[in-house]
Enzyme design. Structure first.
Site, PDB file in Angstrom:
ATOM      1  CG  HIS A  35      46.979 -93.664  58.356  1.00 31.27           C
ATOM      2  ND1 HIS A  35      47.497 -92.570  59.021  1.00 31.27           N
ATOM      3  CD2 HIS A  35      45.646 -93.678  58.624  1.00 31.27           C
ATOM      4  CE1 HIS A  35      46.518 -91.950  59.665  1.00 31.27           C
ATOM      5  NE2 HIS A  35      45.393 -92.600  59.445  1.00 31.27           N
ATOM      6  CG  HIS A 271      42.631 -96.817  57.462  1.00 29.97           C
ATOM      7  ND1 HIS A 271      42.420 -96.545  56.132  1.00 29.97           N
ATOM      8  CD2 HIS A 271      42.593 -95.626  58.111  1.00 29.97           C
ATOM      9  CE1 HIS A 271      42.258 -95.232  55.991  1.00 29.97           C
ATOM     10  NE2 HIS A 271      42.350 -94.657  57.173  1.00 29.97           N
ATOM     11  CD  GLU A 422      29.670 -72.019  45.830  1.00 32.96           C
ATOM     12  OE1 GLU A 422      28.691 -71.326  45.506  1.00 32.96           O
ATOM     13  OE2 GLU A 422      29.607 -73.274  45.949  1.00 32.96           O
ATOM     14  CG  HIS A 484      21.910 -65.138  49.882  1.00 34.52           C
ATOM     15  ND1 HIS A 484      21.168 -66.245  50.258  1.00 34.52           N
ATOM     16  CD2 HIS A 484      22.248 -65.344  48.580  1.00 34.52           C
ATOM     17  CE1 HIS A 484      21.047 -67.057  49.215  1.00 34.52           C
ATOM     18  NE2 HIS A 484      21.697 -66.539  48.196  1.00 34.52           N
TER      19      HIS A 484
END
Length: 675
Positions: A35, A271, A422, A484
């Site tokens: 890149h 890129h 998280e 859960h």
């Protein structure tokens, strides 16, 4: 400070930046992959930062008070490798750059962390480098609050980040930058490479955020519309950034991707692909760069070399630290130990005593509560422990008796309110560990470890310590239901290379698991913990010692075993109950507790044979989760009692019975295996 004028006899600043551009496009071309766009676009920013502001010592990459530099847009790795080569890091001679992306060289496709080396973190998965940097800035602020004294600022450095549009599109950037503003991380500064291009082209079709307003809302200082190709403008922005000590800073730099490549600059074609020989020749002409590939003119090389300035910076700090040591010898010794990452001298004896006391108490508790018991036992000996929870402190039980929460106005503490973040939490803890001085831990429900998955992978890939407290580990969660109930998560964590996974069955195994995680410094450790109470198991001293081996004989019958039960966590009590019932029928059953399969698998063959004799092929594995990872221990003649489906919403006791986790079913399966 212009791009074309420097002190008498010195190369122009643009020429210094062009050294980065030339090395980057040459290395990508030689590798035929990479890149070049970001290194060429950010070269002017990098030149000003590294030559005038960044405090680092190429002769000692591990200097404790160095500034931290993170290339969050890690695909532009040649920018970093060029900087390391030009400023004099011994591990990055020109041969490393000539062999960009080749086997056995440090110049990998994306920057890869090595302990003690100059690359602060592995980057590439966008947004995580930025988040690691937030963790580094937090570590600096917390250490400064703990160790600095009037007249003795031994912790005083900055964290600098390069990032692109992709980093800001990733959701983790919101998690991390929101918290960074709340905690007032004034020594964190990020350079946003605002070039309007990502892989798919001009970003206007998918990224139209008002980034300055977004960061202002987080509580950041924002410096907009900086010309990323004007050295004077860049320097002015850096001066403004460093003058605000209460807010992190985002410097929005307008740049041209692939700057200097006349036919491709400003387009996505620069890129992620080599420019090609023809375009490189045109770029050399455009930039006025006459040197051959990988050759740097002597005057430019001499102007870049950072060894003399770096040594002077470190020597000045050494004088400060010597005075600090004279006035505060105990603090100086503790700081040195913490930054070296070593445990206290008395740790082993302290841990032995703590585990013995936990065993003697013999409490029947959930292993999440057992985890808190272990934290309360171990934390007094480990001031480097710092952690928190993703808004589940009362459920994860991560706040021990010595926890002191930090805030933006007071960082003198060791507990972090991470909020519902998280992924960000896990990557921040990675950054804290990479910075040094802290042993980080964090907590959430096991099912939400999925949110953190790539940060867990990065910890494992970098081989860095990070303790993950995962509670509510199975269908034992009960009425909250299958959303859960993490039936597949423990197995998936076990599949991750270099991730150690513990699922303990009582207070003693939990304490041993914590000790293992504290002592293991070459990778992350996941602690898989129950919500429901589990009985204490009686053991000898030898058995307690063997827990650290990952698997051991917990209960045995006289004579040769007819069948072996292998279980973990909440299912150990079930295995013991089934073994007792079989004994009444004259069947010799052995119960093997295997809280950590990776630790057990790492034992020598003789020990593994002593626990799981090859001659005993009748085996039953019991774990309330998917069965896939257990067949190598069950063997072709064995069975696995597990859960290869999602759970249901019902009380835990009903669920365990419904899914076959009952003594009657385990005994029936065992008898079927024995046939």
């Amino acid at each position: 400070m212009s791009n074309t004028v420097s002190a008498a006899g010195q190369p122009a600043r643009r020429d210094l930046a062009n050294a980065i551009r030339a090395l980057s496009m040459d290395a990508v071309q030689a590798a035929n992959s990479g890149h070049p766009g970001a290194p060429m676009g950010m070269a002017d920013i990098a030149e000003v930062l590294w030559n005038d502001y960044l405090r680092h010592n190429p002769s000692n990459p591990a200097w404790a008070n160095r500034d931290r530099f993170v290339l969050s847009n890690g695909h532009g790795s040649m920018l970093l490798y060029s900087l390391l080569h030009l400023t004099g890091y011994a591990d990055f001679p020109i041969e490393q750059l000539r062999n960009f992306r080749q086997m056995g060289y440090r110049t990998a496709g994306h920057p890869e962390y090595e302990e003690g080396g100059p690359i602060e973190t592995t980057t590439g998965p966008l947004g995580q480098g930025l988040t690691n940097a937030v963790g580094m800035a937090m570590a600096e602020k917390m250490l400064a609050a703990e160790f600095n004294r009037p007249g003795h600022q031994i912790v005083d450095h900055k964290t600098w980040v390069f990032l692109g549009d992709g980093c800001l599109m990733e959701g983790i950037s919101h998690e991390a930058c929101s918290l960074a503003g709340t905690l007032k991380l004034g020594k964190l500064a990020a350079f946003y490479d605002d070039n309007n291009i990502s892989i798919d082209g001009e970003v206007g079709g998918w990224f139209t955020d008002d980034t300055p307003k977004r960061f202002e809302s987080y509580g950041w200082q924002v410096i907009p519309d900086v010309d990323g190709h004007d050295a004077a403008a860049i320097a002015a922005a850096i001066e403004q950034a460093t003058s605000d000590t209460d807010r992190p800073t985002l410097i929005c730099c307008k740049t041209v991707i692939g700057f200097g490549a006349p036919n491709k600059q400003g387009t996505a074609s620069t890129h992620g692909a080599p420019l090609g020989d023809e375009e490189i020749a045109a770029a050399r002409k455009e930039l006025g760069w006459d040197s051959a590939p990988f050759e740097i003119p002597a005057d430019i090389a001499a102007s870049w070399n950072g060894e003399e300035r770096g040594a002077a910076d470190e020597n000045a700090w050494n004088v400060t630290f010597a005075k600090y040591n004279a006035d505060h010898p105990d603090l100086a010794a503790e700081f040195a130990r913490r930054m070296a990452g070593t445990l206290p001298e008395n740790w082993s004896a302290f841990a032995d005593k703590a585990i013995a006391e936990i065993d003697a108490a013999g409490e029947k508790v959930a292993t999440r509560k057992a985890s808190l018991i272990a934290l309360n036992a171990f934390a007094p000996a480990l001031p480097e422990m710092a952690g928190g929870s993703a808004d589940l402190t009362g459920s994860n039980l991560t706040k021990h008796n010595g926890s002191v929460p930090i805030s933006g106005d007071d960082a003198a503490g060791n507990y972090i309110w991470f909020g519902v973040r998280e992924f960000g939490m896990t990557a921040i803890c990675n950054g804290m560990r990479l910075h040094g001085g802290w042993l980080p831990y964090s907590g959430t429900f096991l099912t939400f470890s999925d949110y953190s998955r790539n940060a867990l992978r990065m910890a494992a890939l970098m081989k860095i310590q990070n303790v993950l407290v995962y509670t509510h580990d199975s269908i034992g969660l009960g009425e909250d239901g299958p959303t859960h109930q993490p039936v597949e998560h423990t197995a998936s964590l076990r599949l991750m290379p270099n991730m150690s996974v513990w699922r303990p069955c009582d207070t003693v195994e939990t304490a041993v698991a914590w000790r293992y995680a504290i002592e293991r410094q070459d990778g992350p450790t996941s602690l898989i913990l129950t919500r429901q109470g589990l009985p204490h198991q009686k053991r000898s001293e030898d058995q307690i010692s063997d827990i650290a081996r990952g698997g051991y004989v917990l209960k045995d019958s006289p004579g040769t075993a007819d069948i072996i039960f292998i279980a973990t966590g909440s299912e150990i009590a079930l295995a013991v109950s089934a073994a007792e019932e079989l004994a009444a029928d004259g069947v010799n059953a052995r119960v093997v507790s295997m809280p950590c399969t990776d630790a057990f698998d790492a034992q020598d063959a003789a020990y593994r044979e002593s626990v799981l004799p090859a001659a005993v092929t009748a085996r039953v594995v019991i774990e309330a989760g998917v069965t896939e990872t257990w067949w190598r221990h069950a063997g072709p003649a064995g069975r696995v009692i597990g859960l290869d489906r999602f759970g249901e919403s019902a009380p835990a006791n009903e669920l365990f019975k419904h899914f076959g986790f009952s003594t009657d079913n385990v005994v029936a399966v065992a008898k079927d295996v024995l046939k």
